[in-house]
Design a protein around this motif. Structure first.
Motif, PDB file in Angstrom:
ATOM      1  N   ASP A  96      38.690  48.602  22.142  1.00  0.00           N
ATOM      2  CA  ASP A  96      38.749  50.054  22.133  1.00  0.00           C
ATOM      3  C   ASP A  96      38.738  50.595  20.696  1.00  0.00           C
ATOM      4  O   ASP A  96      37.958  51.488  20.364  1.00  0.00           O
ATOM      5  CB  ASP A  96      40.026  50.488  22.870  1.00  0.00           C
ATOM      6  CG  ASP A  96      40.247  51.982  22.747  1.00  0.00           C
ATOM      7  OD1 ASP A  96      39.283  52.726  23.012  1.00  0.00           O
ATOM      8  OD2 ASP A  96      41.360  52.383  22.358  1.00  0.00           O
ATOM      9  N   ILE A  97      39.583  49.999  19.836  1.00  0.00           N
ATOM     10  CA  ILE A  97      39.641  50.501  18.453  1.00  0.00           C
ATOM     11  C   ILE A  97      38.338  50.187  17.711  1.00  0.00           C
ATOM     12  O   ILE A  97      37.817  51.023  16.979  1.00  0.00           O
ATOM     13  CB  ILE A  97      40.850  49.916  17.702  1.00  0.00           C
ATOM     14  CG1 ILE A  97      42.133  50.261  18.451  1.00  0.00           C
ATOM     15  CG2 ILE A  97      40.921  50.463  16.286  1.00  0.00           C
ATOM     16  CD1 ILE A  97      43.395  49.753  17.791  1.00  0.00           C
ATOM     17  N   TYR A  98      37.797  48.982  17.913  1.00  0.00           N
ATOM     18  CA  TYR A  98      36.521  48.644  17.271  1.00  0.00           C
ATOM     19  C   TYR A  98      35.477  49.700  17.618  1.00  0.00           C
ATOM     20  O   TYR A  98      34.692  50.122  16.778  1.00  0.00           O
ATOM     21  CB  TYR A  98      36.019  47.263  17.723  1.00  0.00           C
ATOM     22  CG  TYR A  98      36.821  46.080  17.200  1.00  0.00           C
ATOM     23  CD1 TYR A  98      37.547  46.170  16.013  1.00  0.00           C
ATOM     24  CD2 TYR A  98      36.840  44.877  17.898  1.00  0.00           C
ATOM     25  CE1 TYR A  98      38.276  45.081  15.548  1.00  0.00           C
ATOM     26  CE2 TYR A  98      37.568  43.788  17.434  1.00  0.00           C
ATOM     27  CZ  TYR A  98      38.289  43.898  16.262  1.00  0.00           C
ATOM     28  OH  TYR A  98      39.002  42.827  15.806  1.00  0.00           O
ATOM     29  N   GLY A  99      35.477  50.113  18.881  1.00  0.00           N
ATOM     30  CA  GLY A  99      34.520  51.120  19.320  1.00  0.00           C
ATOM     31  C   GLY A  99      34.751  52.453  18.617  1.00  0.00           C
ATOM     32  O   GLY A  99      33.812  53.084  18.145  1.00  0.00           O
ATOM     33  N   ARG A 100      36.039  52.827  18.515  1.00  0.00           N
ATOM     34  CA  ARG A 100      36.341  54.102  17.859  1.00  0.00           C
ATOM     35  C   ARG A 100      35.988  54.077  16.384  1.00  0.00           C
ATOM     36  O   ARG A 100      35.771  55.108  15.766  1.00  0.00           O
ATOM     37  CB  ARG A 100      37.830  54.425  18.043  1.00  0.00           C
ATOM     38  CG  ARG A 100      38.085  55.148  19.378  1.00  0.00           C
ATOM     39  CD  ARG A 100      39.520  55.057  19.786  1.00  0.00           C
ATOM     40  NE  ARG A 100      40.451  55.525  18.762  1.00  0.00           N
ATOM     41  CZ  ARG A 100      41.726  55.147  18.703  1.00  0.00           C
ATOM     42  NH1 ARG A 100      42.198  54.290  19.586  1.00  0.00           N
ATOM     43  NH2 ARG A 100      42.504  55.618  17.760  1.00  0.00           N
TER      44      ARG A 100
END
Lengths: 318, 278, 547
Positions: C144-148
């Motif tokens: 999720d954070i990688y995507g953000r």
């Protein structure tokens, strides 16, 4: 894995090339004798008949390349020729002695490697503690002690003072295991002391080197516990340098074994090599030298391969 | 004047271990230099009974032929140190010169020398030395040349690696761009920066060679009797140990004390130059 | 010093540092590197710490986690995080806060990720240690954070090893790792300094995004005011371990109270007045150069440009653009496979050793790292004197006179003659390098990133000096640089390089005014401006263009 394969093949190739170069060197050693080889070996007092016989024995009547090829061919078949001093086949004299040497070297390695790594690790972890300072100073001195000094010191303590072990280490095939251990303790202890200091210092340096890298600081700033930093973050990266140190010291062990065998009159390959050199029994020297060289090159190669395998950059290419 | 105060400052900053080491080295050199004046008896003079215990006329007793042990150790200092020193000098000049030149010149010369050194280094020195000595026989000049050349390969490696590190510095690029000759670059740009490491290496090499020749002598394949040499003296007297006589430990101890001293001084020197770099 | 009482602390206060002193060991003695600094941080706030090298900004950042580097110690003051004192707190207590409540983002992600473990394993380490989540949950969160953070392939990238990921992506993965436990405070220690400008903007965007959406506070440490302007609410300017001034970001940028801050602000605003080129034979002509290292693939493709007498050409590009290789071809270190270099109309041999001494004299070079560009074992007078003796050999007296004259030209004096480089500052060393180049009386000086290793104020002095020398001596300069502010300050003509090719070249103002080549546009728009709204505007503009 297919990425590692070519590198390992390349290293093996280099090892074989080195072996080839050494075989030439060993062979050339014989040729480099000033004047007539046979004359040089037998000395001035030799009769013509003896000289002719030796020349034939050494195949000196054939051209250089042919002699080298046949020598190499014989080697491949395990035919190492006959001893010049007593005429017995070299292979028969070497076989069991080599076994003895391996027993001694392996037992010394089995004691010294784990001990050195554990002590090195402790020193690195408790850097500048009294234990670290004590071990650093004493190992610095120990590095520069000659093997025979260590050996005689141990003899004076354990044989002369306490009469615990024999000073002469003779192995017999019919010996019981405990008896063998009793005989092996002193030579093994000497060898261990000789390599331990260096191996420990280098292990300590390797781990301290890794501990000063930014990813260790990062791990500390992530709140990782000390024990986990050592075993999870530092050790995997210190593996390659430690392997190199260990193998480098096994090479020292090869040198040390010769002296230690002489001190304890241990019937190994080193003792045989020294005797043969003083008798100038050249086929014997060549064979023993070649065996030492093969062992050494094999060790180097395995260190290379192991440190390649422990490198994540090579294990997981881009 | 300025130079002298620098040396005094250096001495004052040194730890106890380095001072002791230095004192022992100077003492050893003095003994070697004035051996004939200091030794109470001749080098191979038989003066008493075999293996006398220490004390009285013979401070360290006598050896297996009844020669005065103290005198032999004093003469041994001269022989052993001199031979090891000459060997180290040769090893050093050959190794350092070729190593620095190979690094700066590069190309085929570097390749050729490096491959040769690789092959020699892939082989334990002692075994190689034994094999060569078995062919050439043991005499002091042969010993010196063989050991010096074998050790030169180690010096070559170090000098080349050092010079490689320095040769990528931009000040060397600046000199090259100016059109300076290779010899100037090696002598003025690289050598002064490699010197501290090379001096330390000289100490370590000397130690190593000293031990190595002692081991060869101990095996009976180095310096030959009746020359007094510490390594051979250990061998000659080794039988005494089984009777509880400590005679072989004296020359062995002398070797140990000298090499430990050198190591202590070199260790401090290395420590110091590491600090300066950081 | 006055301790704030409990009542005066606002409820959103996370961190309060008072009277912080940090000592470093130098030559066996403890010396103060941080000399009493007060600092506070509230939830939702970004504090920018700015200063030149030696200001103590990174040391303060680490101290906020109760951490002092080897050879340093937190000698006085208090570091209060939510009522807990962190200075000299027991290691176990610090371990329970670090990474969990206060996280750190280092300057070099490439060095700070452990090479032996996968990114996601390193991401999950702290959450697992605190039993916050299972590995599976940590993996989902990482994705999720990688995507953000706009990382490509968020599901797969975590299973790579650090060396398998590019520098800009790795830096973002490190930001993600800091976010793993939703900490209260994140400390960013120069997270974009090692990156190219076009990559920097991606990381800055990611950081801004993350800080805005989570409810944490951050300390952002950098030497670059323009970068800090984009992110910070408040800025603290540090110098020599002391606070120079502190205040609201916008008002400080508009009206700095202290002269030092004003100097820092003015530093990148220098612009050279360009005269139009005269039509004449070029001094240096580079024609269709193609070159590669050790028979490898070509790093330069068909590169060509000219340098006129008395003018400055800047070759700009990011890492991998080939700008340094161009300099190496011209100097003869990297012989080209095709093309030719002409100097004064004469063909130059591709090989350095085939070039004659008089040609070599006519162009000199100044290097990037003044620390390694002068031999540490030579005195200043020998460093400057050697080219004089080598090219002219006018005798001892005349050489000494010339050396003094040159020292004067670089605004140093005769007291420097007998010094060794270790007794000089970085800027002084670079001046000595300039004098060494001038000693040959060259017609062209090649300057390879000559200011990038220096602090900004020092760099500006060096650029001014080079400009003055050009005006006096009518030399040409070939400037290799990645920094567009430097280009504005010194160049008459610009060559823009990208992936080994020249994408645009011409007089500076022509290249810098639209329409641009696509890459020039990207490069120009990625350079941070002092304006706090710059990043938002650029992003809006880029979104508009791509839509």
């Amino acid at each position: 894995m297919n990425f590692l394969f070519p590198i390992i093949i390349k290293r093996t190739g280099f090892a074989l090339l080195t072996l080839f170069a050494i075989s030439i060197l060993i062979f050339a050693g014989l040729e480099a004798l000033p004047g007539d080889t046979a004359q040089a070996i037998l000395g001035q007092g030799a009769t013509e008949e003896n000289l002719a016989a030796l020349r034939k024995e050494l195949k000196l009547d054939l051209p250089l390349a042919t002699r080298y090829a046949s020598w190499l061919g014989d080697l491949a078949h395990g035919e190492l020729g006959n001893s010049l001093s007593n005429g017995r086949p070299v292979a028969d004299m070497i076989g069991w002695r080599f076994e003895n040497t391996l027993i001694l070297a392996f037992s010394a390695a089995a004691v010294s490697i784990p001990l050195a790594i554990v002590l090195g690790l402790i020193c690195a972890l408790y850097q500048n503690s009294w234990l670290d300072k004590f071990l650093s100073t004493s190992t610095l001195s120990a590095i520069s002690l000659p093997e025979f000094f260590v050996a005689y010191l141990l003899i004076v303590i354990f044989v002369v003072q306490f009469e615990l072990f024999p000073s002469v280490a003779i192995l017999r095939p019919d010996m019981a295991f405990l008896e063998m251990v009793n005989v092996l303790v002193l030579p093994c202890l000497t060898l261990t002391l000789v390599v331990l200091a260096h191996m420990m210092r280098m292990t300590r340096a390797a781990i301290i080197g890794v501990l000063s890298s930014p990813y260790i600081e990062m791990a500390r700033l992530k709140g990782v516990r000390r024990v986990k930093i050592i075993f999870y973050h530092a050790l995997p990266n210190a593996l390659a340098p430690i392997i190199n140190v260990v193998v480098m010291d096994l090479a020292w062990l090869v040198v040390g074994v010769v002296v230690v065998e002489v001190v304890f009159v241990y019937p190994g390959l080193g003792q045989l090599l020294v005797d043969s050199v003083s008798k100038r029994d050249i086929p014997m020297v060549q064979a023993a030298g070649l065996i030492f060289a093969c062992t050494y090159i094999f060790l180097n190669l395995s260190a290379d391969v192991l440190s390649i395998l422990s490198n994540p950059k090579l294990r997981h290419p881009k | 004047m300025k130079k002298e105060s620098k040396w005094i400052k250096l001495y004052k900053a040194s730890p106890l271990s380095a001072r002791i080491g230095l004192a022992i080295i100077i003492f050893g050199l003095a003994v070697a230099l004035f051996a004939p004046l200091l030794a109470p008896y001749g080098e191979s003079e038989v003066v008493a009974d075999v293996w006398l215990s220490p004390g009285g006329e013979h401070l360290l007793g006598t050896d297996q032929l009844g020669r005065d042990m103290l005198s032999r150790i004093i003469y041994g200092a001269r022989n052993s140190i001199t031979i090891a020193f000459i060997t180290t000098l040769i090893a050093f000049f050959v190794g350092a010169f070729l190593g620095l030149t190979a690094a700066v010149t590069g190309g085929w010369l570097d390749h050729l020398l490096s491959r040769i050194v690789d092959i020699f280094m892939a082989f334990p020195t002692l075994i190689l030395a034994l094999m060569i000595l078995s062919v050439l026989g043991t005499s002091v000049p042969v010993l010196i040349v063989v050991v010096a050349l074998l050790d030169a390969t180690r010096v070559f490696r170090l000098a080349r690696a050092l010079a490689m590190d320095i040769a990528i510095m931009e000040y060397v690029d600046a000199a090259r761009l100016r059109g300076e000759k290779t010899l100037y670059i090696v002598r003025r740009e690289i050598l002064p920066n490699a010197l501290p490491a090379l001096i330390a290496e000289f100490g370590l090499r000397f130690c190593f060679i000293f031990l190595f020749i002692s081991s060869l002598s101990f095996l009976g394949l180095g310096i030959q009797p009746p020359t007094a040499d510490w390594g051979s003296m250990v061998r000659e007297n080794s039988g005494a140990i089984n009777f509880g006589i400590l005679t072989p430990l004296y020359p062995a101890g002398a070797i140990a004390v000298l090499t430990v001293s050198i190591n202590m001084v070199v260790d401090w020197f290395l420590h110091r130059s590491a600090q300066i770099r950081a | 010093m006055t301790e704030p009482t409990i009542k005066t602390i606002p409820p959103e206060r996370l961190l309060t540092i008072t009277g912080l002193e940090i000592q470093g060991k130098q030559d066996g003695k403890w010396r103060k590197v941080v000399k009493g600094v007060d600092l506070h941080l509230n939830r939702g706030e970004v504090l920018g710490l700015i200063g030149e090298s030696g200001a103590g900004k990174s040391t303060i950042g680490l101290a906020a986690m109760g951490y002092a580097r080897e050879g340093c110690r937190l000698s006085a003051g208090t570091i209060n995080y939510l009522g807990k004192e962190l200075r000299n707190a027991p290691e176990s207590e610090l371990e329970s806060i670090r990474g969990y409540k206060i996280a750190y983002v280092a300057q070099s992600a490439a060095a700070s990720f452990n090479p032996s473990h996968k990114l996601v394993t390193q991401f999950a380490e702290t959450p697992l240690a605190h039993k916050m989540m299972t590995f599976h949950e940590a993996k989902t969160k990482a994705e999720d954070i990688y995507g953000r953070l706009f990382l490509p392939d968020p599901a797969g990238i975590g299973f790579r090893y650090p060396h398998q990921v590019s520098g800009g992506q790795l830096q973002r993965a490190m930001v993600a790792m800091a976010m793993a436990c939703d900490p209260d405070i994140i400390i960013f220690d120069e997270p974009t300094t090692a990156l190219d400008v076009t990559t920097q903007i991606e990381v800055l965007t990611a950081i801004k995004e993350v800080v805005k959406k989570s409810n944490c506070a951050a300390i952002y440490i950098t030497h670059d005011l323009a970068v800090v302007a984009q992110l910070s609410h408040r800025i603290m300017v540090l110098r020599h371990g002391l606070c120079v001034e502190e205040g609201d970001a916008r008002s400080m940028l508009d009206a700095p109270r202290e002269k030092y801050t004003a100097d820092l602000l003015a530093v990148r605003r220098q612009v050279k007045e360009v005269s139009p080129p005269k039509a004449e034979e070029p001094l240096l002509k580079v024609e269709n150069i193609t070159a590669g290292y050790n028979n490898g693939p070509a790093v330069l493709h068909n590169v060509g440009f000219e340098v006129l007498r008395g003018r400055t050409v800047a070759v700009v590009g990011e890492s991998g653009s080939g700008k340094t290789s161009v300099a190496r071809v011209i100097t003869g270190f990297l012989p080209q496979s095709e093309g030719m270099v002409y100097f004064d109309g004469i063909e130059m041999s591709p090989y350095l050793k085939h070039r004659d001494k008089d040609r070599l004299r006519k162009w000199q070079m100044i290097f990037q790292m003044p620390d390694v560009a002068v031999n540490p074992r030579h005195k200043v007078k020998d460093i400057i004197g050697r080219p004089i003796r080598f090219y002219y050999n006018p005798g001892r007296k005349e050489t000494a006179r010339r050396v003094s004259e040159l020292l004067d030209m670089i605004e140093l004096n005769d007291t420097y003659l007998d010094r060794y480089p270790s007794e000089l500052s970085g800027g002084e060393k670079q001046r000595v390098c300039i004098a060494r180049a001038l000693a040959a009386q060259p017609e062209l000086i090649i300057c390879d990133e000559v200011t990038s290793a220096l602090d900004q104020l020092v760099a500006e002095e060096i650029l001014k000096l080079l400009q003055r020398l050009q005006d006096e001596l009518n030399m040409s300069y070939l400037f290799i640089t990645h920094d567009l502010a430097t280009v504005r300050a010194i160049a008459d003509d610009v060559v823009v390089m990208y992936q080994g090719r020249v994408v645009e070249h011409g007089p500076r103002d022509e290249v810098f005014t639209p329409p641009h080549h696509e890459y020039t546009q990207l490069l120009l728009s990625s350079v941070p401006k002092m304006d706090p709204d710059w990043l938002d505007q650029v992003l809006a503009e880029r979104r508009r263009l791509s839509a």
